[in-house]
Design a protein around this motif. Structure first.
Motif, PDB file in Angstrom:
ATOM      1  N   GLU A  27      45.322-128.263 116.295  1.00  0.00           N
ATOM      2  CA  GLU A  27      46.418-127.552 115.629  1.00  0.00           C
ATOM      3  C   GLU A  27      45.997-126.150 115.194  1.00  0.00           C
ATOM      4  N   HIS A 244      54.826-133.677 104.272  1.00  0.00           N
ATOM      5  CA  HIS A 244      55.735-133.980 105.387  1.00  0.00           C
ATOM      6  C   HIS A 244      55.208-135.191 106.151  1.00  0.00           C
ATOM      7  N   PHE A 258      50.815-132.005 112.267  1.00  0.00           N
ATOM      8  CA  PHE A 258      51.697-130.992 112.856  1.00  0.00           C
ATOM      9  C   PHE A 258      52.287-130.055 111.805  1.00  0.00           C
ATOM     10  N   ALA A 259      52.261-130.451 110.542  1.00  0.00           N
ATOM     11  CA  ALA A 259      53.060-129.774 109.515  1.00  0.00           C
ATOM     12  C   ALA A 259      52.666-128.322 109.285  1.00  0.00           C
ATOM     13  N   GLN A 261      51.750-125.924 111.245  1.00  0.00           N
ATOM     14  CA  GLN A 261      52.364-124.973 112.171  1.00  0.00           C
ATOM     15  C   GLN A 261      53.868-124.831 111.939  1.00  0.00           C
ATOM     16  N   ASN A 262      54.472-125.846 111.330  1.00  0.00           N
ATOM     17  CA  ASN A 262      55.927-125.830 111.134  1.00  0.00           C
ATOM     18  C   ASN A 262      56.358-125.331 109.760  1.00  0.00           C
ATOM     19  N   HIS A 263      55.435-125.313 108.777  1.00  0.00           N
ATOM     20  CA  HIS A 263      55.795-124.958 107.393  1.00  0.00           C
ATOM     21  C   HIS A 263      54.714-124.063 106.792  1.00  0.00           C
ATOM     22  N   ARG A 264      54.439-122.927 107.393  1.00  0.00           N
ATOM     23  CA  ARG A 264      53.279-122.133 107.024  1.00  0.00           C
ATOM     24  C   ARG A 264      53.504-121.202 105.837  1.00  0.00           C
TER      25      ARG A 264
END
Length: 273
Positions: A27, A244, A258-259, A261-264
């Protein structure tokens, strides 16, 4: 591409250990190599069996990787025995590496992941060459022989650990009683200290948080971030992974790698230690 390494145990459930480390490396866009110290039969409900590898095979794995890759940083997780700790320390003590030591001792379900006699080897062989040590409160109590209930206790314990040669200690505060925040205290050998606080999340899905935090720190150090930057970004990575959840398994479920990259846009609160 920057290359990093994890030296740890395999988690068949995929939430911690080698598996969590490699997911974190991927990631964060570093190339992850691995040295397996033990195989475990486990899931979110607990550890059912442990099959350690031999120190000689651990050494062979490390040699194979180091002979072919320019490893910038590495982390250690589950090392299990004093023989394996001594093998790892001997192999890396002369190398110019950023070394993150996660002193894995107890699994979420309560299973012991470090033999009692291995604690001495950890303190005398590995800590003197470590860049960062990332103990939770129970682990720090085992390493120092101190009981920690207050911030003053934490500071004294950190100072004791720094005297062993570690450049930085991150005292993870997840086990402290605070209904609102999870606060980690960071102490560096140059006298600098600070706290990192994030919102405490009411969840049982925390399997592999320590592995993930230390792996993220290793990745950021491998990419050339400063020590403080790497620690702060690793805190952000693991906090988002907890916030998350994937809601997998019937016990202590894994975090969400994964979180990040999606909630930076998450910010960690920093204050004086």
């Amino acid at each position: 591409m920057d290359v990093v390494m994890t030296i740890a145990g395999s988690d068949s459930g995929g939430g911690a250990g080698i598996q969590a480390d490699i997911k974190t490396f991927q990631e964060l866009k570093v190339f992850g190599t691995s040295v397996i110290t033990a195989l475990t039969a486990q899931n979110t409900l607990g550890v059912e069996a442990i099959f350690p590898t031999t120190p000689d095979f651990v050494s062979q794995q490390m040699t194979a990787v180091f002979n072919d890759f320019d490893v910038k940083a590495l982390k250690t997780g589950m090392l299990f025995s004093d023989e394996i700790i001594e093998c790892v320390a001997d192999k890396i003590q002369e190398m110019e590496l950023q070394i993150v030591v996660d002193p894995v001792m107890i699994a979420k379900g309560g299973a012991s992941l470090l033999q009692q006699e291995a604690v001495y080897a950890l303190k005398t062989k590995l800590l003197p060459i470590a860049t960062v040590l990332t103990p939770n409160i129970p682990e720090a109590e085992v390493i120092t022989g101190m009981t920690m209930n207050t911030q003053s206790d934490i500071q004294h314990a950190a100072e004791s650990i720094l005297e062993k040669g570690v450049q930085c200690v991150v005292m993870k505060g997840g086990h402290l009683e605070d209904d609102e925040f999870a606060t980690d205290s960071v102490f560096l050998s140059n006298g600098t200290s600070f706290k990192m606080s994030s919102k405490r999340i009411a969840t049982k899905h925390t399997h592999g948080t320590g592995c993930t935090f230390s792996a993220a720190m290793t990745a950021f150090l491998g990419k050339g971030l400063s020590l403080q930057e790497a620690i702060l970004e690793a805190k952000k990575f693991v906090q988002l992974a907890i916030e998350h959840p994937l809601n997998l398994g019937h016990g202590h479920g894994p975090t969400n790698h994964f979180a990040y990259q999606n909630h930076r846009n998450y910010e960690v609160m920093i204050s004086e230690a």
